[in-house]
Design a protein around this motif. Structure first.
Motif, short mmCIF file in Angstrom:
data_model
loop_
_atom_site.label_atom_id
_atom_site.label_comp_id
_atom_site.label_asym_id
_atom_site.label_seq_id
_atom_site.Cartn_x
_atom_site.Cartn_y
_atom_site.Cartn_z
N GLU A 276 0.87 -1.37 0.10
CA GLU A 276 0.04 -0.02 0.06
C GLU A 276 0.82 1.27 -0.09
O GLU A 276 0.28 2.19 -0.38
CB GLU A 276 -0.85 -0.15 1.27
N HIS A 277 2.17 0.86 0.33
CA HIS A 277 2.99 2.37 0.54
C HIS A 277 4.14 2.17 -0.54
O HIS A 277 5.14 3.12 -0.73
CB HIS A 277 3.58 2.44 1.84
N HIS A 278 4.04 1.19 -1.40
CA HIS A 278 5.19 0.92 -2.45
C HIS A 278 6.44 0.65 -1.81
O HIS A 278 7.52 1.35 -2.21
CB HIS A 278 5.13 1.98 -3.46
N PHE A 279 6.51 0.18 -0.57
CA PHE A 279 7.75 -0.01 0.22
C PHE A 279 8.42 -1.43 0.30
O PHE A 279 7.50 -2.35 0.23
CB PHE A 279 7.27 0.44 1.79
N LYS A 280 9.62 -1.67 0.02
CA LYS A 280 10.21 -2.82 0.21
C LYS A 280 11.42 -2.81 0.68
O LYS A 280 12.27 -1.69 0.27
CB LYS A 280 9.98 -3.80 -1.05
N ALA A 281 11.91 -3.64 1.53
CA ALA A 281 13.64 -3.59 2.07
C ALA A 281 13.83 -5.10 2.44
O ALA A 281 12.88 -6.15 2.37
CB ALA A 281 13.45 -2.68 3.12
N GLN A 282 15.08 -5.16 2.61
CA GLN A 282 15.42 -6.44 2.87
C GLN A 282 16.07 -6.43 4.26
O GLN A 282 16.52 -5.46 4.91
CB GLN A 282 17.01 -7.07 2.05
N TRP A 283 16.17 -7.72 5.01
CA TRP A 283 16.90 -7.85 6.30
C TRP A 283 18.24 -7.62 5.92
O TRP A 283 18.77 -7.96 4.61
CB TRP A 283 16.52 -9.28 6.85
N ASN A 284 19.19 -7.25 7.03
CA ASN A 284 20.61 -7.43 6.70
C ASN A 284 21.42 -8.48 6.81
O ASN A 284 22.64 -8.47 6.55
CB ASN A 284 21.18 -5.98 7.68
N PHE A 285 20.72 -9.58 7.28
CA PHE A 285 21.57 -10.85 7.77
C PHE A 285 22.73 -11.31 6.84
O PHE A 285 23.80 -11.58 7.13
CB PHE A 285 20.68 -11.82 8.16
N SER A 286 22.40 -11.47 5.42
CA SER A 286 23.16 -12.44 4.82
C SER A 286 24.38 -11.69 4.16
O SER A 286 25.21 -12.60 3.55
CB SER A 286 22.27 -12.86 3.68
#
Length: 429
Positions: A276-286
């Motif tokens: 709904e906000h056109h938001f996406k991100a990744q966790w930092n782990f890898s």
């Protein structure tokens, strides 16, 4: 503190200790300097202190001064994130790798230690200690017991409100139990002054009140020097963090563990998505072990495991559906945690069956996790809530401060007008 680490280990005084820190420091150093002549056996210090009260700073100061006197001391943490950051900072300061690894060890490093192999073990984040050690938690008997056995003097820095997984057994009660087993003398002390969050003891107490961890006298958030802001759009919060990060690379995004770690096996996938906000991100782990200081990680999302024990100028916290506001109260929901989350391992099945003890434990872990995340910022904290009711609740709590400020201002204005009218009346008379 991480920026000043190399200088501190070189014997430079980077931080001026205040009264409570200085008293504890002097008590511990006195004990260290009399270890050889002490026939009374082991000593165990238990140092209590909330977020930002200087536990890590005191531990590093002690480490530096103890080794400068030719004694064997080691800084111990369970969480690898701060150790990895310290390793990198010291590598940049031209410290030898082997030397650094002897100074900083994981809490599972003492399963095979003989009694009193070390003179001093300084255990930071002692609330994160585990029972067993090793990758599969199948080595050793109990980390607290093993640490006390391995050192003539062990110092545990602890905040029980920062226990954030089911494996965290570090409690004052447990430390005392194993200290008594080994006939150690126990000394307790407390650090009570806040250095993080722009020195606001009130902010930390306010968090406890807001999150309904415990009732405090800090019903009102009242600190003009610390920024606490609620965002309705995660993109705007991310933009604010990126802007603050441009100055010193000390602003990061954090989140509760409510989203699966899809990018671990599929690097092109995103983990935290708000369509709904056109938001996406990744966790930092890898991709890194030093995410907290990497120059290209500001858009990635850190979690409790990569941020606890460290601090930033500004943090942006995404609060997931495991913390919501319903029927006038903060509630927690273990079922909204990611399937890849290990923090409630062994308790989820019991929670699903309605086990009251397990539900209470899960509730504590979730609240502690968010309090820890929300207290990582030195200068400010930004928040985005997936639950709109929770977002409104935070805004209402902030509004109380403004209402009281306006009321006080109005009262002062009234008083001034009354005084002026009285002066006019007396003049005329």
């Amino acid at each position: 503190m991480q920026d000043s680490l190399a200088s501190m280990l070189s014997g430079n005084q980077e931080f001026i200790m205040i009264e409570s820190q200085k008293i504890i420091y002097e008590d511990i150093m006195y004990t260290v300097n009399h270890l050889k002549n002490d026939t009374q056996g082991k000593k165990v210090f238990i140092i209590k202190g909330g977020p930002g009260t200087g536990k890590s700073v005191l531990a590093i100061n002690l480490l530096s001064d103890i080794i400068s006197e030719g004694k064997l001391a080691v800084y111990v943490t369970k969480n690898s994130a701060p150790r990895n950051v310290y390793f990198e900072k010291l590598r940049q300061g031209n410290y030898r790798k082997n030397y650094v690894h002897e100074l900083f060890k994981g809490s599972g490093s003492f399963t095979d230690s003989e009694t009193n192999d070390f003179e001093v073990l300084l255990v930071d984040e002692a609330h994160r200690l585990n029972e067993k050690s090793g990758l599969y938690s199948n080595i050793g008997e109990n980390q607290i017991k093993e640490i006390i056995n391995a050192a003539r003097l062990s110092v545990f820095f602890i905040d029980e409100d920062q226990r954030v997984t089911s494996k965290d057994i570090g409690t004052i009660e447990q430390i005392k139990y194993f200290a008594k087993q080994q006939h150690a003398k126990i000394i307790e002390a407390e650090l009570d002054s806040q250095f993080r969050c722009n020195g606001s003891d009130g902010y930390i107490a306010w968090l406890s009140d807001v999150l309904e961890i415990r009732r405090t006298a800090n019903d009102i958030f009242n600190n003009d020097d610390y920024t606490f802001k609620i965002f309705d759009d995660p993109n705007e919060m991310r933009d604010a963090i990126i802007k603050e990060n441009k100055y010193h690379n000390k602003a990061r995004l954090l989140a509760g563990y409510c989203w699966n770690w899809e990018s671990k096996n599929h690097p092109s996938k995103y983990d935290i998505i708000f369509p709904e906000h056109h938001f996406k991100a990744q966790w930092n782990f890898s991709n890194t072990t030093t995410w907290a200081i990497d120059t290209d990680s500001v858009e990635q999302i850190g979690c409790i495991h990569t941020s606890q024990g460290l601090e930033f100028d500004y943090i942006g916290v995404i609060i997931g559906d495991d913390l919501r506001f319903e029927n006038g109260h903060i509630i927690t929901d273990f079922s909204k945690r990611a399937r890849t989350d290990q923090s409630l391992k062994g308790f989820v099945t019991k929670c699903r069956k309605g086990d009251k003890v397990a539900l209470k434990f899960a509730d504590t872990i979730i609240r502690n996790t968010y309090k820890t995340l929300l207290s990582r910022g030195m200068k400010g904290c930004f928040v985005y809530c997936t639950d709109q009711a929770l977002s409104n609740y935070f805004k209402e709590r902030l509004k109380r401060n403004n209402d009281i400020y306006n009321e006080i201002t109005y009262t002062v204005q009234e008083a001034a007008e009354t005084a002026e009218n009285l002066l006019i009346y007396k003049t005329k008379k």
